[in-house]
Design a protein around this motif. Structure first.
Motif, mmCIF file in Angstrom:
data_model
loop_
_atom_site.group_PDB
_atom_site.id
_atom_site.type_symbol
_atom_site.label_atom_id
_atom_site.label_comp_id
_atom_site.label_asym_id
_atom_site.label_seq_id
_atom_site.Cartn_x
_atom_site.Cartn_y
_atom_site.Cartn_z
ATOM 1 N N GLY A 10 -62.101 -56.340 -78.921
ATOM 2 C CA GLY A 10 -60.746 -56.767 -78.638
ATOM 3 C C GLY A 10 -60.115 -55.950 -77.537
ATOM 4 N N LEU A 11 -58.812 -56.162 -77.328
ATOM 5 C CA LEU A 11 -58.021 -55.455 -76.328
ATOM 6 C C LEU A 11 -57.147 -54.430 -77.037
ATOM 7 C CD1 LEU A 11 -56.842 -55.060 -73.472
ATOM 8 C CD2 LEU A 11 -55.289 -56.963 -73.973
ATOM 9 N N VAL A 12 -57.287 -53.150 -76.662
ATOM 10 C CA VAL A 12 -56.539 -52.078 -77.308
ATOM 11 C C VAL A 12 -56.033 -51.090 -76.269
ATOM 12 C CG1 VAL A 12 -57.818 -52.265 -79.474
ATOM 13 C CG2 VAL A 12 -58.605 -50.690 -77.691
ATOM 14 N N GLN A 13 -55.065 -50.277 -76.670
ATOM 15 C CA GLN A 13 -54.539 -49.216 -75.827
ATOM 16 C C GLN A 13 -55.419 -47.973 -75.908
ATOM 17 O OE1 GLN A 13 -51.823 -48.957 -73.779
ATOM 18 N NE2 GLN A 13 -51.168 -51.078 -74.051
ATOM 19 N N ALA A 14 -55.452 -47.197 -74.845
ATOM 20 C CA ALA A 14 -56.173 -45.934 -74.851
ATOM 21 C C ALA A 14 -55.690 -45.048 -75.991
ATOM 22 C CB ALA A 14 -55.997 -45.219 -73.514
ATOM 23 N N GLY A 15 -56.638 -44.378 -76.648
ATOM 24 C CA GLY A 15 -56.326 -43.521 -77.772
ATOM 25 C C GLY A 15 -56.435 -44.194 -79.127
ATOM 26 N N SER A 16 -56.566 -45.505 -79.156
ATOM 27 C CA SER A 16 -56.668 -46.240 -80.411
ATOM 28 C C SER A 16 -58.124 -46.333 -80.869
ATOM 29 C CB SER A 16 -56.058 -47.627 -80.276
ATOM 30 O OG SER A 16 -56.739 -48.384 -79.288
#
Length: 124
Positions: A10-16
């Protein structure tokens, strides 16, 4: 021949974090070594993590060591890749692979069975 199907990208933010799954058609992983590879369009396939068919020995690429964890669940016929502290550089299509060996190493050519891949995109 065993069949492998990846999911969980999927699409996630950095650090997740994300957890990828690789479901196998066979009843048990006990006779296969397993691995995760990733690939960006235009680049060569890159080793990520591998495990022996017993699950007792694992190895990781330097770029993911300490952040990613590979595991097997023979009861569920599933391999997992837990990905923590994700970075934009981790963006790629992730594929699982299997081979009829105790441990098959970091070279993609040692693996004879592949899943279709799942996209992981990490934004900054």
């Amino acid at each position: 021949q065993v069949q492998l199907v990846e999911s969980g990208g999927g699409l996630v933010q950095a650090g997740s974090s994300l957890r990828l799954s690789c479901a196998a058609s066979e009843r048990s992983f006990e006779r296969f070594s397993m691995a995760w590879f990733r690939q960006v369009p235009g680049n060569e396939r890159e080793f990520v993590a591998a495990t022996s068919w017993s699950g007792d020995y694992t190895s990781y690429a330097d770029s993911v060591k300490g952040r990613f964890y590979i595991s097997l669940d023979n009861r569920a016929n599933t391999m997992y890749l837990q990905m923590n502290s994700l970075k934009p550089e981790d963006t790629a299509v992730y594929s699982c692979a299997a081979a009829y060996r105790y441990y098959s190493g970091t070279y993609y050519g040692n693996y004879g069975v592949w899943g279709q891949g799942t996209q992981v995109t990490v934004s900054s």
